[in-house]
Design a protein around this motif. Structure first.
Motif, short mmCIF file in Angstrom:
data_model
loop_
_atom_site.label_atom_id
_atom_site.label_comp_id
_atom_site.label_asym_id
_atom_site.label_seq_id
_atom_site.Cartn_x
_atom_site.Cartn_y
_atom_site.Cartn_z
N GLU A 23 0.88 -1.25 -0.06
CA GLU A 23 0.17 -0.03 -0.12
C GLU A 23 0.90 1.12 -0.01
O GLU A 23 0.57 2.20 -0.95
N ILE A 24 1.74 1.36 0.61
CA ILE A 24 2.60 2.62 1.05
C ILE A 24 3.46 2.86 -0.48
O ILE A 24 3.69 3.85 -0.83
N GLY A 25 4.08 1.46 -0.96
CA GLY A 25 4.69 1.92 -2.30
C GLY A 25 3.81 2.21 -3.38
O GLY A 25 4.38 3.15 -3.87
N LEU A 26 2.69 1.68 -3.50
CA LEU A 26 1.75 2.11 -4.24
C LEU A 26 1.30 3.57 -4.10
O LEU A 26 1.29 4.42 -5.21
N ALA A 27 1.09 4.04 -3.02
CA ALA A 27 0.67 5.47 -2.82
C ALA A 27 1.90 6.35 -3.10
O ALA A 27 1.39 7.54 -3.55
N ASP A 28 3.12 5.80 -2.80
CA ASP A 28 4.24 6.84 -3.23
C ASP A 28 4.07 6.87 -4.89
O ASP A 28 4.96 8.06 -5.13
N GLU A 29 3.47 5.99 -5.46
CA GLU A 29 3.46 6.32 -7.12
C GLU A 29 2.17 6.81 -7.40
O GLU A 29 1.82 6.84 -8.65
N GLY A 30 1.35 7.16 -6.53
CA GLY A 30 0.16 8.09 -6.90
C GLY A 30 -1.27 7.22 -7.14
O GLY A 30 -2.12 7.66 -7.51
N VAL A 31 -1.05 6.01 -6.52
CA VAL A 31 -2.31 4.97 -6.78
C VAL A 31 -2.98 5.19 -5.16
O VAL A 31 -2.34 4.91 -4.20
N ARG A 32 -4.08 5.41 -5.33
CA ARG A 32 -5.07 5.34 -4.34
C ARG A 32 -5.68 4.01 -3.89
O ARG A 32 -6.29 3.63 -4.81
N VAL A 33 -5.46 3.76 -2.77
CA VAL A 33 -5.34 2.16 -2.43
C VAL A 33 -6.61 2.17 -1.16
O VAL A 33 -6.91 2.69 -0.32
N VAL A 34 -7.47 1.07 -1.45
CA VAL A 34 -8.47 0.74 -0.44
C VAL A 34 -8.40 -0.80 -0.25
O VAL A 34 -8.24 -1.58 -1.16
N HIS A 35 -8.52 -1.03 1.00
CA HIS A 35 -8.30 -2.43 1.40
C HIS A 35 -9.78 -2.91 1.65
O HIS A 35 -10.61 -2.22 2.43
N ALA A 36 -9.72 -4.30 1.28
CA ALA A 36 -11.24 -5.03 1.90
C ALA A 36 -10.69 -6.31 2.46
O ALA A 36 -9.92 -7.02 2.11
N VAL A 37 -11.12 -6.43 3.65
CA VAL A 37 -10.98 -7.80 4.68
C VAL A 37 -12.02 -8.15 5.08
O VAL A 37 -13.02 -7.52 5.28
N PRO A 38 -12.19 -9.36 5.68
CA PRO A 38 -13.20 -10.08 6.30
C PRO A 38 -13.70 -9.14 7.38
O PRO A 38 -12.79 -8.70 8.42
N GLU A 39 -14.88 -9.22 7.47
CA GLU A 39 -15.61 -8.32 8.69
C GLU A 39 -14.79 -8.86 10.00
O GLU A 39 -14.84 -8.17 10.89
N SER A 40 -14.74 -10.38 10.11
CA SER A 40 -14.08 -10.70 11.30
C SER A 40 -12.79 -10.34 11.65
O SER A 40 -12.46 -10.37 12.99
N VAL A 41 -11.91 -9.61 10.98
CA VAL A 41 -10.80 -9.17 11.32
C VAL A 41 -10.53 -7.64 11.05
O VAL A 41 -9.54 -7.23 11.16
N MET A 42 -11.73 -6.88 10.79
CA MET A 42 -11.78 -5.57 10.97
C MET A 42 -11.19 -5.10 12.04
O MET A 42 -11.57 -5.54 13.09
N PRO A 43 -10.40 -3.93 12.03
CA PRO A 43 -9.86 -3.29 13.27
C PRO A 43 -10.78 -2.86 14.00
O PRO A 43 -11.90 -2.28 13.71
N THR A 44 -10.84 -2.67 15.41
CA THR A 44 -11.63 -2.18 16.34
C THR A 44 -11.39 -0.53 16.23
O THR A 44 -10.56 -0.20 15.69
N GLU A 45 -12.47 0.00 16.84
CA GLU A 45 -12.17 1.38 16.77
C GLU A 45 -11.05 1.90 17.59
O GLU A 45 -10.58 1.39 18.74
N GLY A 46 -9.92 2.88 16.78
CA GLY A 46 -8.66 3.27 17.44
C GLY A 46 -7.77 2.49 17.03
O GLY A 46 -6.66 2.90 17.15
N GLU A 47 -7.99 1.41 16.46
CA GLU A 47 -6.95 0.46 15.90
C GLU A 47 -6.67 0.93 14.31
O GLU A 47 -7.65 1.31 13.63
N SER A 48 -5.54 0.84 13.72
CA SER A 48 -5.51 1.22 12.27
C SER A 48 -4.53 0.05 11.72
O SER A 48 -3.59 -0.47 12.07
N MET A 49 -5.44 -0.91 10.78
CA MET A 49 -4.66 -1.78 10.04
C MET A 49 -4.18 -1.18 8.62
O MET A 49 -3.10 -1.52 8.13
N PHE A 50 -5.02 -0.38 7.85
CA PHE A 50 -4.63 0.19 6.79
C PHE A 50 -5.23 1.55 6.98
O PHE A 50 -5.97 1.83 7.59
N ARG A 51 -4.81 2.55 5.88
CA ARG A 51 -5.47 3.74 5.76
C ARG A 51 -6.87 3.75 5.55
O ARG A 51 -7.46 4.48 6.23
N THR A 52 -7.36 3.06 4.55
CA THR A 52 -8.65 2.86 4.42
C THR A 52 -9.06 1.57 4.08
O THR A 52 -8.48 0.70 3.41
#
Length: 368
Positions: A23-52
């Motif tokens: 994600e960081i490498g793609l963002a440095d090249e101008g690519v906007r990245v969104v992650h999709a992960v299973p709801e069971s492993v979504m970060p809780t409030e206050g945690e940060s797994m990915f930017r979006t």
């Protein structure tokens, strides 16, 4: 350019560092990245797994899959700001998510990249029906790429070897005055292979009574390792750690990384272990080209406790030679498995699928 990286539960937990680097490498090249992960492993409030990050239901009845795919597609468009520009690429990590991801890509009308991270997915990749939108099969290891090209015709096949960030200097393994520590990684699906390493550790523990062995709790449960360790009276040497493979801060402090599985799987933790100066001891695997006996790792060719014992005892009895192996592996990663090269190869795959995007941002000038 806008890209979605969709991961199944395995990748969202155990391969999180790999996805974050990408994600960081793609963002440095101008690519906007969104992650999709299973709801069971979504970060809780206050945690940060990915930017979006957007959650999706990992288990959906087949009759409801189309509706679920449509709902997730709308959420991804909102998260990506697709009112301005559409999502161009959906990049999938983890075979268990392929079916749902294909339907989401159809909803989005975007190109699809399937990461063939293990050789066991080649047959499934061959059976996939052609899609109206462009699809690429991407291999993280040259050996898997060769199998794909030999097995599948008329499909876009790309190589993007995974890479990591190598430490500029090596820490010393087996320092004086500290217990030897070994980290066991693997899927746990091959119970006999996992049992062989535990049995092979018995003579090692006898020679090094302070030996510390760590293993992922789910892997140990799947392979029934705790019962084997208790039978051999090694349970006081063995600690089970939840999500060990995802906890690189802990895992990379060990002296040895042991991988008993040989199922043609790519694992970034092996690369990170080499990059950090750990000594990798693994079952020989022709689908893992990074495992080069005597240059990047010590390989065990017969899945027998005696061979594991002999290899590990030799490593511990010759620490200077073992440190030279660690230095050799470190240099191999610095030269051949750089994170920047991985990002560049992924961008080349995206450019091949979405060539009209190569000239409107999101790609370095010389990518195409």
């Amino acid at each position: 350019m806008r890209a979605v990286i969709l991961a199944d539960e395995f990748f969202a937990t155990r391969e999180r560092p790999l996805l974050q680097r990408l994600e960081i490498g793609l963002a440095d090249e101008g690519v906007r990245v969104v992650h999709a992960v299973p709801e069971s492993v979504m970060p809780t409030e206050g945690e940060s797994m990915f930017r979006t990050c957007v959650g999706y239901p990992a288990r959906t009845l087949s009759i409801l899959r189309s509706a679920s795919a449509a709902r997730v597609a709308r959420l991804l468009e909102q998260a990506a700001g697709a009112d301005e520009e559409r999502i161009d690429v959906l990049h999938v990590f983890g075979g268990s998510a392929w079916t749902l991801a294909t339907e989401i890509a159809d909803e989005l009308g975007c190109a699809l990249v399937l990461e063939v991270w293990r050789s066991g997915l080649v047959d499934r990749a061959r059976e996939l029906a052609p899609r109206a939108w462009r699809t690429a099969l991407q291999a993280p290891d040259p050996a898997i790429e060769r199998v794909l090209r030999a097995s599948i015709e008329g499909r876009e096949i790309r190589a993007a070897p995974w890479g990591v960030l190598a430490e500029p200097t090596l820490r010393q393994v087996f320092p004086e005055g500290r217990a030897v520590s070994a980290m066991i990684v693997g899927s746990g699906r091959d119970a006999s292979a996992m049992a062989a390493i535990i049995e092979g550790l018995q003579p090692v523990a006898a020679a090094h009574p302070d030996l510390l062995v760590f293993c992922d709790a789910d892997t140990a449960r799947r392979a029934g390792l705790w019962g084997v360790a208790r039978r051999l009276r090694l349970d006081h040497h063995l600690s089970l750690i939840a999500d060990l493979e995802g906890r690189r801060d802990l895992l990379l402090q060990g002296d040895l990384l042991i991988q008993p599985d040989a199922h043609g799987e790519s694992r970034s933790v092996v690369l990170e272990a080499m990059a950090s100066g750990m000594i990798v001891v693994a079952a020989a695997d022709p689908m893992a080209s990074v495992l080069i006996d005597g240059r990047t790792a010590r390989l065990v060719r017969a899945q027998h406790p005696a061979e594991w014992s002999a290899t590990l005892l030799d490593i511990l009895r010759t620490p200077e030679r073992s440190r030279m192996l660690a230095a050799s592996a470190h240099e191999f990663i610095r030269t051949h498995r750089r994170a920047s090269d991985h990002v560049r190869a992924v961008l080349q795959t995206y450019a091949a699928l979405v060539p009209e995007n190569a000239n409107r941002g999101g790609f370095p000038r010389d990518i195409t």
